[in-house]
Scaffold this motif. Structure first.
Motif, mmCIF file in Angstrom:
data_model
loop_
_atom_site.group_PDB
_atom_site.id
_atom_site.type_symbol
_atom_site.label_atom_id
_atom_site.label_comp_id
_atom_site.label_asym_id
_atom_site.label_seq_id
_atom_site.Cartn_x
_atom_site.Cartn_y
_atom_site.Cartn_z
ATOM 1 N N THR A 20 5.760 -0.691 -2.118
ATOM 2 C CA THR A 20 6.706 -1.903 -2.143
ATOM 3 C C THR A 20 7.344 -2.444 -2.780
ATOM 4 O OG1 THR A 20 4.486 -3.428 -0.265
ATOM 5 C CG2 THR A 20 6.454 -3.960 -0.840
ATOM 6 N N MET A 21 6.860 -2.524 -4.476
ATOM 7 C CA MET A 21 7.824 -2.551 -5.260
ATOM 8 C C MET A 21 8.854 -1.580 -5.545
ATOM 9 S SD MET A 21 5.991 -3.100 -9.025
ATOM 10 C CE MET A 21 4.875 -4.777 -8.399
ATOM 11 N N VAL A 22 8.409 -0.281 -5.178
ATOM 12 C CA VAL A 22 9.814 0.676 -5.485
ATOM 13 C C VAL A 22 10.115 0.835 -4.450
ATOM 14 C CG1 VAL A 22 10.217 3.201 -5.436
ATOM 15 C CG2 VAL A 22 7.872 2.280 -6.413
ATOM 16 N N HIS A 23 10.169 0.393 -2.813
ATOM 17 C CA HIS A 23 10.698 0.340 -2.041
ATOM 18 C C HIS A 23 11.834 -1.620 -1.549
ATOM 19 C CE1 HIS A 23 8.010 2.693 1.027
ATOM 20 N NE2 HIS A 23 8.574 3.130 0.110
ATOM 21 N N VAL A 29 9.687 6.938 -3.050
ATOM 22 C CA VAL A 29 8.375 7.411 -3.854
ATOM 23 C C VAL A 29 8.490 9.088 -3.869
ATOM 24 C CG1 VAL A 29 5.896 6.327 -3.846
ATOM 25 C CG2 VAL A 29 7.200 4.994 -3.216
ATOM 26 N N PRO A 30 7.960 8.844 -4.751
ATOM 27 C CA PRO A 30 7.860 10.860 -4.881
ATOM 28 C C PRO A 30 6.102 11.343 -4.528
ATOM 29 C CG PRO A 30 9.137 10.061 -6.668
ATOM 30 C CD PRO A 30 8.832 8.900 -6.557
ATOM 31 N N ALA A 64 9.553 -1.202 -14.144
ATOM 32 C CA ALA A 64 9.103 0.005 -13.769
ATOM 33 C C ALA A 64 7.283 0.086 -12.984
ATOM 34 C CB ALA A 64 9.104 0.655 -14.983
ATOM 35 N N VAL A 65 7.261 1.287 -12.655
ATOM 36 C CA VAL A 65 5.739 1.864 -12.330
ATOM 37 C C VAL A 65 5.528 3.073 -12.370
ATOM 38 C CG1 VAL A 65 5.245 -0.619 -10.247
ATOM 39 C CG2 VAL A 65 6.387 1.941 -9.543
ATOM 40 N N VAL A 66 4.592 3.766 -12.732
ATOM 41 C CA VAL A 66 3.365 5.226 -12.912
ATOM 42 C C VAL A 66 2.602 5.179 -12.551
ATOM 43 C CG1 VAL A 66 3.240 4.672 -15.163
ATOM 44 C CG2 VAL A 66 4.287 6.236 -14.511
ATOM 45 N N ASP A 258 8.257 9.889 2.519
ATOM 46 C CA ASP A 258 9.431 8.782 2.391
ATOM 47 C C ASP A 258 10.448 9.280 2.453
ATOM 48 O OD1 ASP A 258 9.352 6.381 2.316
ATOM 49 O OD2 ASP A 258 8.705 6.063 -0.343
ATOM 50 N N GLY A 259 10.602 10.330 2.945
ATOM 51 C CA GLY A 259 11.865 10.904 4.121
ATOM 52 C C GLY A 259 12.922 12.153 3.059
#
Length: 357
Positions: A20-23, A29-30, A64-66, A258-259
């Motif tokens: 959700t954070m990335v979108h 999202v890879p 950032a997220v990881v 994710d497309g």
């Protein structure tokens, strides 16, 4: 907007909140950073999903997220954030440095067995090292799947477009998705991969690694196969024994999440090489994923000054685009500097001995 942060705080984050954070930041999202990848990590001996973290600035704003996976070495373990971290805004060198500092401290406390962490970064820095025993790349070939089909073809290189049109007239191909292939049926494809590896000089994993990727990722892993058939629709053997007509000559194990689709593994035997099966199959993949709403397809790396080992695939992949796309390469970030230094010395000594044989 760019980030010029100098200090970051790390907190564990659940997979759904991670996505959700990335979108919300307008990114995709890879697949390697997605929760679906955990099942694949868990299926490979010695490998495991380690956790997902969110990085916050002094104002508690996520930047950032990881997602990190743990990998085994000989006498050591390390973490790898494949295609991560994901920055919610474009980072400066200072922001990347702040994340490395925070990660080293967090990992040293939570998992003192970890020797280093492998991250993708845009900026070079004094505290990072070239990868131990692995290949990274800083250029890839991407195909935009949003235009009409004829526009996608027109965006290809002239040579690739000419060869593709020729192979599209070849009625001896049967192209299909075979993601439900049996373990027995996969042996035919693995034989092609062994032939490809011997011809091109690279190492491969046991067949179960590739089959596990196909079965554990669900809809995020897709297997496409090109087969040669005669005028009646079968080869001399009739079918592969599983209902797919013809003999396999080329295959690709792709991810689609994710497309975004991307190459992962694949190969062609001599017959496939001589008939341009890989080119024909790649086009089939592009159009198939476009029809499913795909927006982009990543060919996953080409040769450059940083990755001369991949020069052999550069010409082939550039048939689908007139230029490469820059991407952030991976670097090792020592968590235990002395241990990492010893590993580097040991690897250098091993290569010296092998070079003298």
């Amino acid at each position: 907007m760019t980030s010029s942060l100098t200090a970051l705080r790390l907190e564990p984050i659940a997979g759904d909140a991670f996505e959700t954070m990335v979108h919300d930041a307008g990114h995709t999202v890879p697949v390697e950073q997605a929760p679906v990848w955990d099942a694949f990590d868990a299926a490979i001996a010695g490998r495991s999903p380690w956790g997902r973290l969110a990085a916050y600035d002094a104002h508690d704003r996520p930047v950032a997220v990881v997602a990190l996976s743990e990998y085994p070495g000989r006498g050591f373990s390390y973490l790898w954030a494949k295609h991560g971290p994901i920055w919610l805004e474009t980072p400066t060198a200072d922001a990347e440095r702040a994340l490395r500092v925070a990660l080293r401290a967090y990992i040293a406390k939570q998992a003192p067995r970890i020797a280093f962490v492998r991250l993708h970064m845009h900026h070079d820095a004094a505290d990072v090292r070239p990868l131990l025993q692995s290949v990274t790349y800083d250029e890839t070939v991407e195909v935009d799947l949003t235009p009409a089909e004829d526009e996608i073809m027109l965006a290809m290189g002239k040579t690739g477009r000419k060869k593709l049109r020729r192979t599209l007239r070849d009625e001896g191909f049967a192209l299909s998705e075979e993601s439900d292939i049996s373990r027995e049926g996969f042996e035919e494809l693995y034989g092609i991969y062994r032939e490809t590896a011997e011809r091109d000089g690279f190492g491969i994993y046991p067949a179960d690694v590739y089959f596990s990727m196909l079965t554990t990722l669900g809809d995020a892993a897709r297997l496409f196969v090109a087969r040669r058939v005669d005028a009646a629709g079968t080869d001399a053997a009739g079918t592969d024994g599983k209902g797919a007509p013809g003999r396999a000559v080329s295959w690709v194990l792709s991810t689609f999440y994710d497309g975004v689709g991307q190459d992962y593994y694949g190969g062609s035997n001599l017959e496939g090489f001589e008939t341009n099966a890989a080119l024909r199959l790649k086009w089939h993949i592009l159009i198939s994923l476009k029809a499913e709403g795909g927006t982009r397809y990543d060919m996953m790396g080409v040769g450059s000054a940083k990755a001369p080992q991949l020069m052999g695939v550069r010409q082939f992949k550039l048939q689908f685009a007139d230029q490469t796309t820059p991407v952030d390469p991976a670097w090792d970030v020592p968590v235990k500097p002395l241990t990492y230094r010893i590993l580097t010395w040991a690897l250098a000594a091993k290569r010296l001995v092998q070079g003298r044989r």
